[in-house]
Design an enzyme around this catalytic site. Structure first.
Site, PDB file in Angstrom:
ATOM      1  N   ASP A 231       1.158  -4.028 -20.433  1.00  9.85           N
ATOM      2  CA  ASP A 231       2.152  -5.066 -20.172  1.00  9.85           C
ATOM      3  C   ASP A 231       1.968  -5.705 -18.795  1.00  9.85           C
ATOM      4  O   ASP A 231       2.398  -6.838 -18.577  1.00  9.85           O
ATOM      5  CB  ASP A 231       3.572  -4.494 -20.258  1.00  9.85           C
ATOM      6  CG  ASP A 231       4.065  -4.332 -21.686  1.00  9.85           C
ATOM      7  OD1 ASP A 231       3.490  -4.935 -22.610  1.00  9.85           O
ATOM      8  OD2 ASP A 231       5.051  -3.588 -21.869  1.00  9.85           O
TER       9      ASP A 231
ATOM     10  N   HIS B 120       1.014   5.764  -0.936  1.00 15.01           N
ATOM     11  CA  HIS B 120       0.277   7.007  -1.152  1.00 15.01           C
ATOM     12  C   HIS B 120       0.970   7.771  -2.267  1.00 15.01           C
ATOM     13  O   HIS B 120       1.163   8.990  -2.181  1.00 15.01           O
ATOM     14  CB  HIS B 120       0.204   7.831   0.147  1.00 15.01           C
ATOM     15  CG  HIS B 120      -0.714   7.231   1.152  1.00 15.01           C
ATOM     16  ND1 HIS B 120      -2.042   7.574   1.250  1.00 15.01           N
ATOM     17  CD2 HIS B 120      -0.505   6.270   2.088  1.00 15.01           C
ATOM     18  CE1 HIS B 120      -2.601   6.872   2.213  1.00 15.01           C
ATOM     19  NE2 HIS B 120      -1.689   6.065   2.733  1.00 15.01           N
TER      20      HIS B 120
ATOM     21  N   HIS C 246       0.866  -1.186   0.000  1.00 17.45           N
ATOM     22  CA  HIS C 246       0.000   0.000   0.000  1.00 17.45           C
ATOM     23  C   HIS C 246       0.897   1.228   0.000  1.00 17.45           C
ATOM     24  O   HIS C 246       1.849   1.310   0.769  1.00 17.45           O
ATOM     25  CB  HIS C 246      -0.893  -0.003   1.233  1.00 17.45           C
ATOM     26  CG  HIS C 246      -1.619   1.278   1.452  1.00 17.45           C
ATOM     27  ND1 HIS C 246      -2.370   1.901   0.475  1.00 17.45           N
ATOM     28  CD2 HIS C 246      -1.694   2.068   2.538  1.00 17.45           C
ATOM     29  CE1 HIS C 246      -2.882   3.013   0.970  1.00 17.45           C
ATOM     30  NE2 HIS C 246      -2.483   3.137   2.222  1.00 17.45           N
TER      31      HIS C 246
ATOM     32  N   HIS D 153      -8.501   7.123  -0.524  1.00 13.20           N
ATOM     33  CA  HIS D 153      -7.380   6.610   0.260  1.00 13.20           C
ATOM     34  C   HIS D 153      -6.126   6.493  -0.593  1.00 13.20           C
ATOM     35  O   HIS D 153      -5.251   7.341  -0.499  1.00 13.20           O
ATOM     36  CB  HIS D 153      -7.772   5.258   0.868  1.00 13.20           C
ATOM     37  CG  HIS D 153      -6.811   4.758   1.887  1.00 13.20           C
ATOM     38  ND1 HIS D 153      -7.199   3.976   2.951  1.00 13.20           N
ATOM     39  CD2 HIS D 153      -5.480   4.893   2.022  1.00 13.20           C
ATOM     40  CE1 HIS D 153      -6.149   3.683   3.691  1.00 13.20           C
ATOM     41  NE2 HIS D 153      -5.090   4.216   3.140  1.00 13.20           N
TER      42      HIS D 153
ATOM     43  N   TYR E 235       7.784 -12.541 -24.341  1.00 17.36           N
ATOM     44  CA  TYR E 235       8.480 -11.293 -24.056  1.00 17.36           C
ATOM     45  C   TYR E 235       8.913 -11.233 -22.604  1.00 17.36           C
ATOM     46  O   TYR E 235       8.077 -11.272 -21.701  1.00 17.36           O
ATOM     47  CB  TYR E 235       7.559 -10.110 -24.364  1.00 17.36           C
ATOM     48  CG  TYR E 235       8.164  -8.758 -24.115  1.00 17.36           C
ATOM     49  CD1 TYR E 235       9.004  -8.172 -25.054  1.00 17.36           C
ATOM     50  CD2 TYR E 235       7.902  -8.070 -22.950  1.00 17.36           C
ATOM     51  CE1 TYR E 235       9.555  -6.930 -24.834  1.00 17.36           C
ATOM     52  CE2 TYR E 235       8.454  -6.823 -22.712  1.00 17.36           C
ATOM     53  CZ  TYR E 235       9.272  -6.256 -23.661  1.00 17.36           C
ATOM     54  OH  TYR E 235       9.824  -5.031 -23.435  1.00 17.36           O
TER      55      TYR E 235
END
Length: 161
Positions: A49, A26, A24, A100, A157
């Site tokens: 991709d 910000h 997580h 958030h 790839y």
């Protein structure tokens, strides 16, 4: 909606990924999309991709969800969003929580961090692309080609296969 080869087969309360690696952040651009309540649109091949379609933004948590088990409910709305959109979690390895910020996941912690960095780059590119051309879009056949050549059954790839 993007074509999907796989649909989520989760048990309802967990992302069906091995060795849950979740990150997580910000980061500025992805958080801006979250604060605006917008998905990060798939507009180019860098996005395609790694993410097979738009990166979804959840609904906002309710006041009750915020006051009672905030962290648990944050995870629950991510799962709700992934499931309701019909995403296969490793094909779209991240989501934005409204108001958030971004959450990314992968088969391990390093993979989750990598997806968080790609998500931030995709958010920055999408923001700039839409500023330059509000009607910009990515044809499904280009999304399919770029995602499948890295992650499909005949990947060619960057996979060392």
């Amino acid at each position: 909606m993007w074509r999907r080869e796989k649909q989520w087969k989760g048990n309802g309360n967990r992302l069906p990924i091995r060795r849950h690696g979740v990150t997580h952040t910000h980061s500025v651009n992805a958080a801006a999309f979250a604060q605006a309540g917008l998905d990060i649109p798939a507009l180019g091949t860098t996005h395609a991709d790694y993410f097979y379609g738009d990166i979804p933004c959840t609904r906002a948590l309710t006041e009750e969800e915020t006051k009672n088990a905030y962290e648990k409910n944050t995870g629950a709305i991510i799962i709700e969003t992934v499931r309701c959109r019909g995403y296969e979690p490793l094909a779209v390895p991240g989501a934005l929580v409204r108001n958030h910020g971004p959450f990314a996941w992968g088969k391990n912690a390093a993979d989750a961090v990598y997806h968080a960095v790609v998500m931030e780059t995709a958010a920055e590119m999408a923001l700039k692309t839409k500023l330059l051309n509000p009607s910009a879009s990515l044809p499904v056949y280009i999304l399919d080609e770029h995602y499948q050549r890295k992650h499909g059954p005949n990947a060619t790839y960057g996979q060392g296969k």
